[in-house]
Design an enzyme around this catalytic site. Sequence first.
Site, PDB file in Angstrom:
ATOM      1  N   HIS A 180     111.599 133.474  17.795  1.00  0.00           N
ATOM      2  CA  HIS A 180     110.441 134.224  18.309  1.00  0.00           C
ATOM      3  C   HIS A 180     110.892 135.177  19.406  1.00  0.00           C
ATOM      4  O   HIS A 180     111.776 134.873  20.203  1.00  0.00           O
ATOM      5  CB  HIS A 180     109.293 133.316  18.751  1.00  0.00           C
ATOM      6  CG  HIS A 180     109.573 132.374  19.883  1.00  0.00           C
ATOM      7  ND1 HIS A 180     109.505 132.757  21.208  1.00  0.00           N
ATOM      8  CD2 HIS A 180     109.877 131.055  19.895  1.00  0.00           C
ATOM      9  CE1 HIS A 180     109.762 131.714  21.982  1.00  0.00           C
ATOM     10  NE2 HIS A 180     109.995 130.667  21.215  1.00  0.00           N
ATOM     11  N   ASP A 225     115.161 130.758  25.370  1.00  0.00           N
ATOM     12  CA  ASP A 225     113.965 130.353  24.620  1.00  0.00           C
ATOM     13  C   ASP A 225     113.097 131.598  24.447  1.00  0.00           C
ATOM     14  O   ASP A 225     112.330 131.923  25.355  1.00  0.00           O
ATOM     15  CB  ASP A 225     113.229 129.255  25.382  1.00  0.00           C
ATOM     16  CG  ASP A 225     111.962 128.786  24.701  1.00  0.00           C
ATOM     17  OD1 ASP A 225     111.719 129.162  23.543  1.00  0.00           O
ATOM     18  OD2 ASP A 225     111.198 128.045  25.341  1.00  0.00           O
ATOM     19  N   GLU A 240     104.696 133.278  20.419  1.00  0.00           N
ATOM     20  CA  GLU A 240     104.862 131.841  20.216  1.00  0.00           C
ATOM     21  C   GLU A 240     104.464 131.064  21.463  1.00  0.00           C
ATOM     22  O   GLU A 240     103.857 129.993  21.372  1.00  0.00           O
ATOM     23  CB  GLU A 240     106.318 131.540  19.836  1.00  0.00           C
ATOM     24  CG  GLU A 240     106.570 130.111  19.358  1.00  0.00           C
ATOM     25  CD  GLU A 240     107.006 129.149  20.457  1.00  0.00           C
ATOM     26  OE1 GLU A 240     107.230 127.962  20.153  1.00  0.00           O
ATOM     27  OE2 GLU A 240     107.114 129.568  21.630  1.00  0.00           O
ATOM     28  N   GLU A 241     104.827 131.596  22.627  1.00  0.00           N
ATOM     29  CA  GLU A 241     104.644 130.857  23.876  1.00  0.00           C
ATOM     30  C   GLU A 241     103.189 130.721  24.303  1.00  0.00           C
ATOM     31  O   GLU A 241     102.883 129.952  25.220  1.00  0.00           O
ATOM     32  CB  GLU A 241     105.452 131.521  25.003  1.00  0.00           C
ATOM     33  CG  GLU A 241     106.961 131.535  24.797  1.00  0.00           C
ATOM     34  CD  GLU A 241     107.596 130.160  24.899  1.00  0.00           C
ATOM     35  OE1 GLU A 241     106.855 129.173  25.106  1.00  0.00           O
ATOM     36  OE2 GLU A 241     108.829 130.070  24.777  1.00  0.00           O
TER      37      GLU A 241
END
Length: 355
Positions: free
Chosen positions: A61, A175, A207-208
């Site tokens: 992502h 991430d 995504e987060e």
Amino acid sequence: MRLLQRLTEANGVSGYEHEVREIVRDELQQFDVPIVGDGLGSIFGEKRGTSDKPRILLAGHLDEVGFMVSEITKSGYLRFSPLGGWWSQVLLSQRVTIMAGSRKYTGVIGSKAPHVLSAEERNKIYPIKEMYIDVGAHSDSQIKEWGIRIGDPIVPICPFEILPDHDTILAKALDNRMGCYVALEVLRRLQVEEHPNTVIAGATVQEEVGLRGAQTAAYAIDPDISFAIDVGIAEDAPGQENLLHPKMGNGPVITFLDATMIPNIGLRDLVLDTAEENRIPIQHETMLGGGTDAGRFHVNKRGVPSLVVGVAARYIHSHVSMVSKKDVENVVELMVKVIQKLDEEKCKQFLSFTT
């Protein structure tokens, strides 16, 4: 590691991923593959092997955790709201970039000097809603002159570095720029290696903040099998040692359970068997406190066999994180070997319970 450096140092919090997307687009264009995506900004390259089917989705992502300007004070300070999950204790005195259109401004999340803290303040967890960012402005009118507005994204600052062991990578946004890197490297490998399927590799958005791009990307791509490439939690720092939990440098992490998905058993076992055959060390993770894009991929339409494969990372959802270069390389190798096994007959076996 130049590509991973470019990816991590790019600014791309949830909803504002354009810098990262352009890097991914540049890489995909080098492969001369069709570029596909969705209406939110997810981006993928589609590489056909010896067959159109099955369609294999391999996704990192684009977005990283960050913030958004939520208020401008009369004195020229910025209040902010989190984009993604943050623990407030990691924020004070950290540097950030405010993305004001084509201009960028450096600021610092303000904190009091210890000399003036009361006894009560010393023991207090400072909430994000009380924090502010200082960009050196003296009034709200000066902030306006500079072009900073409510709604502008705010990105952590941390340069990319490989530490003296020549394996530990330190950077922001691992991430999940690590997942973007893996997807691109797998696609690069598949340019010269046969595979009995069609691979759609790239990255989702947002995504987060709730796996949003995963939902739209899965609908647009309509995969038969999906892999979310993401980081796991390394629990190997002092006070966290646990022999059963992932450790940085000990191999790719396979997620057996998280808050959004239980993986398809057949697909999981194929990956584990492939790792063993190729002498790739494997770790497993069960985590009930979070999820990945696979949580949306696996419930697309009639259901899609899905799995999370990644690396153990330290200090994620902060300004800085760490992963092992060796782990990242092993994930690339593992995914190439797995994809080379995924023909249509094999994929039908994962869904044999439907017949």
